[in-house]
Design an enzyme around this catalytic site. Sequence first.
Site, mmCIF file in Angstrom:
data_model
loop_
_atom_site.group_PDB
_atom_site.id
_atom_site.type_symbol
_atom_site.label_atom_id
_atom_site.label_comp_id
_atom_site.label_asym_id
_atom_site.label_seq_id
_atom_site.Cartn_x
_atom_site.Cartn_y
_atom_site.Cartn_z
ATOM 1 C CG HIS A 1 -1.953 1.257 1.141
ATOM 2 N ND1 HIS A 1 -1.656 2.273 1.569
ATOM 3 C CD2 HIS A 1 -3.218 1.019 1.044
ATOM 4 C CE1 HIS A 1 -2.615 3.332 1.438
ATOM 5 N NE2 HIS A 1 -3.643 2.508 1.182
ATOM 6 C CB CYS A 2 3.719 2.127 1.954
ATOM 7 S SG CYS A 2 3.326 1.555 3.497
ATOM 8 C CG LEU A 3 6.965 2.322 -1.331
ATOM 9 C CD1 LEU A 3 8.598 2.088 -1.752
ATOM 10 C CD2 LEU A 3 7.319 3.764 -0.482
#
Length: 431
Positions: free
Chosen positions: A267-269
């Site tokens: 999800h983060c990058l």
Amino acid sequence: MIRNHEPRRLRVVVVGQGYVGLPLAVRAAEMGHQTVGLDIDAGRIKRLIVGESYVEDVSDRRLAPLLAAGVYQPTVDPADCAGFDVAVVTVPTPLRDGAPDLSHVEDAARTLGRHLTRGATVVLESTTYPGTTEEVFRPLLEHGSGLTAGRDFHLGYSPERIDPGNPTWRLENTPKVVSGITPSSLESVRNFYASLVDTVVPVASCKEAELTKLLENTFRHVNIALANELAIFAHDLGIDVWAAIDAASTKPFGFMRFAPGPGVGGHCLPVDPSYLSWRVERTLGQNFRFVELANDVNNHMPDYVVRRLVAGLNDRGKPLKGSRILLLGLAYKANTGDARETPAARIAELLTSMGAEVQVADPHVLDDAHPRAVGLQDLQRVEVTPGLLATVDATVLLADHDAFDYPLISAHSAYILDCRRRLTGAHVDSL
């Protein structure tokens, strides 16, 4: 007046039982809190009820005693939220057509608002743009409860820092940034997390805490993009980028190692930096150029992997069309089953559309665990054996799980495109 809670034996609700919410709920239960884990996915909850975890950071062995003692209650019923002292929201915040989709956060706020009572504490952990807690989350809680945040109940934001599959930095020993809309809210949020983790880091406002998460992920995103673009140009210049990275990593100051790869996932990058870019453009009318450049580089790495594979096969007198390709690793990174936004899906899609016969292997990614890993469900799953390796035209290492037998892969593969630099030999091309 709002009461500050004692740090032990609270009734805790964690909304969302994924890679962030499940470890948090289990930790809260282990530390003595009566914990409810709420999720809209009935399949997930059925597995949790029988003690079956789908997240590597939470073993079945950890779940069993909590379920037996009744201190952890997985549920799909919002009514089970009633009477909570602390509620934490850890739901997804995806992008839709380039804009933040806060529908899950909004739904969680409406659910909690119906059960919110005076003196309770609500914390948002979902990654989002600065201002969400106070401008989106707070009004929905107040509307649903008829209460006022900061006067009748505590409200804060604490960015999640879960790194799936990391054996060193876990929830309990990773410093936890916390914030609140008032000093008393901050104190309540800090007290709660102090009962779960070793170190709590308070900041002055929810916006600062929200920006902290985006800064952390944008830093990684931009530097990975730099490593990826260097890898592309270094290959064209005939330079071993991996050797240069190794050499630069010997510098004890002013350099931090980042490695190229087939693309970014989780999800983060792929998502979080775009929240910041969207907020800057929407509020200030300006472009966040670093984020946009990083997005462009990292989003096109799967295309570059396919181009390199086509070139490698051509050098060996084989067309891609009709070739048998084995992809090793569906997860977005090593030693995890997290296939959210994985570049493997795009690579498989491109190869299949170009006429290749694609097979995939991953000991961590389960067929039914990642409904959002679009493009993976219909791929042919195989076990890595000498016989299989001998029949494929190319083996592509995408996620370098320790569970893979690299000597076996090297010994029995005719041609390898290694996107993680785990293999060497004349028949191996490194990204």
